[in-house]
Design an enzyme around this catalytic site. Structure first.
Site, PDB file in Angstrom:
ATOM      1  N   LYS A   1       0.814  -1.222   0.000  1.00 32.03           N
ATOM      2  CA  LYS A   1       0.000   0.000   0.000  1.00 32.03           C
ATOM      3  C   LYS A   1       0.846   1.270   0.000  1.00 32.03           C
ATOM      4  O   LYS A   1       0.584   2.198  -0.763  1.00 32.03           O
ATOM      5  CB  LYS A   1      -0.935   0.006   1.217  1.00 32.03           C
ATOM      6  CG  LYS A   1      -1.958  -1.103   1.236  1.00 32.03           C
ATOM      7  CD  LYS A   1      -2.915  -0.953   2.409  1.00 32.03           C
ATOM      8  CE  LYS A   1      -2.232  -1.095   3.753  1.00 32.03           C
ATOM      9  NZ  LYS A   1      -1.658  -2.450   3.956  1.00 32.03           N
TER      10      LYS A   1
ATOM     11  N   ARG B   1      -8.981   2.426   8.929  1.00 33.23           N
ATOM     12  CA  ARG B   1      -8.636   1.062   9.325  1.00 33.23           C
ATOM     13  C   ARG B   1      -9.855   0.253   9.763  1.00 33.23           C
ATOM     14  O   ARG B   1      -9.740  -0.954   9.984  1.00 33.23           O
ATOM     15  CB  ARG B   1      -7.609   1.074  10.459  1.00 33.23           C
ATOM     16  CG  ARG B   1      -6.217   1.498  10.021  1.00 33.23           C
ATOM     17  CD  ARG B   1      -5.218   1.331  11.132  1.00 33.23           C
ATOM     18  NE  ARG B   1      -3.869   1.717  10.738  1.00 33.23           N
ATOM     19  CZ  ARG B   1      -2.994   0.941  10.138  1.00 33.23           C
ATOM     20  NH1 ARG B   1      -3.335  -0.306   9.852  1.00 33.23           N
ATOM     21  NH2 ARG B   1      -1.797   1.368   9.818  1.00 33.23           N
TER      22      ARG B   1
ATOM     23  N   ARG C   1      11.470  -8.656   5.089  1.00 31.04           N
ATOM     24  CA  ARG C   1      11.883  -7.260   5.175  1.00 31.04           C
ATOM     25  C   ARG C   1      12.971  -7.073   6.229  1.00 31.04           C
ATOM     26  O   ARG C   1      12.945  -7.691   7.283  1.00 31.04           O
ATOM     27  CB  ARG C   1      10.659  -6.403   5.530  1.00 31.04           C
ATOM     28  CG  ARG C   1      10.875  -4.914   5.467  1.00 31.04           C
ATOM     29  CD  ARG C   1       9.538  -4.213   5.405  1.00 31.04           C
ATOM     30  NE  ARG C   1       8.648  -4.554   6.517  1.00 31.04           N
ATOM     31  CZ  ARG C   1       7.354  -4.271   6.556  1.00 31.04           C
ATOM     32  NH1 ARG C   1       6.791  -3.663   5.528  1.00 31.04           N
ATOM     33  NH2 ARG C   1       6.626  -4.619   7.598  1.00 31.04           N
TER      34      ARG C   1
ATOM     35  N   ARG D   1      12.662  -6.283  12.208  1.00 30.19           N
ATOM     36  CA  ARG D   1      11.865  -5.645  13.251  1.00 30.19           C
ATOM     37  C   ARG D   1      11.064  -6.693  14.000  1.00 30.19           C
ATOM     38  O   ARG D   1      10.650  -7.701  13.432  1.00 30.19           O
ATOM     39  CB  ARG D   1      10.889  -4.625  12.635  1.00 30.19           C
ATOM     40  CG  ARG D   1      11.544  -3.426  12.045  1.00 30.19           C
ATOM     41  CD  ARG D   1      10.563  -2.355  11.613  1.00 30.19           C
ATOM     42  NE  ARG D   1       9.201  -2.823  11.329  1.00 30.19           N
ATOM     43  CZ  ARG D   1       8.286  -2.057  10.729  1.00 30.19           C
ATOM     44  NH1 ARG D   1       8.590  -0.848  10.344  1.00 30.19           N
ATOM     45  NH2 ARG D   1       7.070  -2.528  10.503  1.00 30.19           N
TER      46      ARG D   1
ATOM     47  N   ARG E   1      -1.277  -9.844  12.938  1.00 31.15           N
ATOM     48  CA  ARG E   1      -1.679  -8.617  12.250  1.00 31.15           C
ATOM     49  C   ARG E   1      -2.665  -8.929  11.124  1.00 31.15           C
ATOM     50  O   ARG E   1      -3.613  -8.166  10.890  1.00 31.15           O
ATOM     51  CB  ARG E   1      -0.446  -7.906  11.687  1.00 31.15           C
ATOM     52  CG  ARG E   1       0.427  -7.254  12.745  1.00 31.15           C
ATOM     53  CD  ARG E   1       1.790  -6.855  12.191  1.00 31.15           C
ATOM     54  NE  ARG E   1       1.695  -5.931  11.073  1.00 31.15           N
ATOM     55  CZ  ARG E   1       2.713  -5.623  10.282  1.00 31.15           C
ATOM     56  NH1 ARG E   1       3.895  -6.194  10.465  1.00 31.15           N
ATOM     57  NH2 ARG E   1       2.551  -4.758   9.298  1.00 31.15           N
TER      58      ARG E   1
END
Length: 225
Positions: free
Chosen positions: A13, A88, A127, A163, A174
């Site tokens: 996004k 959201r 990532r 992370r 999530r």
């Protein structure tokens, strides 16, 4: 154009919202950036948001909506914007529609980037971030992947890390939250006739062109190239 970018975590996004905004010459409005700026400036809303974030709590819808509404009233948003990270949930979407209606405008496109769940998990868990310069690298961006601790930042030479919220168990949580709270926005915008579904797989350029093609098909006039 006034648009929102939808899609599960890992759909791309932020990348596509920034690119589309640049094509259109309008702001890319990210809630993360709004929060950081408000906190840095020490605004009343920024102080409220910081109090929640410092406690590790979610910023309430009332504060988030107020911050986004304030940002959208800025002069650079008069011609339009691309929202990333907001709304959201349905409550935020309704509040956004009410705020825009007061200005005599509305959301013209809700772009849903569709990717398979496992692809989203792969993208996020691959990532890496640089603790020194803050650079972020997605899957495939590093020439010699060697796992966490075996990758070096091309910009500054620091060892890259993963992370905590990019670990697989956190990512899957999530995604569950997305299905419960954010996924219903797809039906919400479909019912309003503004939903634009685009496959989020492929290269960044391919997805960007697919978005532009879909918007042109709706008469929303995205120039080629």
């Amino acid at each position: 154009m006034r648009a929102v970018m939808l899609g599960m975590p890992g759909a791309g996004k932020g990348t596509q919202a920034e690119r589309l905004a640049r094509q259109l010459g309008i702001p890319h409005v990210s809630t993360g950036a709004i929060f950081r700026e408000a906190v840095q400036r020490g605004t009343d809303l920024g102080r409220q948001a910081k109090a929640y974030m410092d406690r590790g709590e979610l910023v309430p819808d009332s504060v988030t909506v107020a911050m986004v509404r304030e940002r959208l009233q800025a002069p650079d948003c008069r011609r339009g914007f691309v929202l990333d990270g907001f709304p959201r949930n349905l409550e935020q979407a309704r509040a956004l529609d009410e705020a825009l209606a007061q200005e005599g405008v509305r959301i013209e496109a809700a772009i849903d980037l569709v990717v398979p769940v496992e692809e989203a998990v792969r993208r996020i868990t691959s990532r890496r971030v640089c603790p020194r310069c803050g650079a972020t690298y997605g899957a495939g961006e590093l020439a010699a992947p060697g796992g966490v601790g075996g990758e070096i930042c091309p910009r500054c030479g620091a060892q890259l890390v993963q992370r905590d919220d990019d670990r697989e168990e956190v990512v899957r949580q999530r995604l569950r939250v997305y299905e419960e709270s954010t996924r219903p926005l797809v039906d919400y915008y479909a019912a309003r006739g503004v939903l634009v579904e685009v496959a989020g797989t492929g290269s960044v350029d391919e997805v960007a062109e697919a978005i532009a093609h879909a918007l042109r098909g709706r008469g929303l006039g995205i120039d080629r190239g």
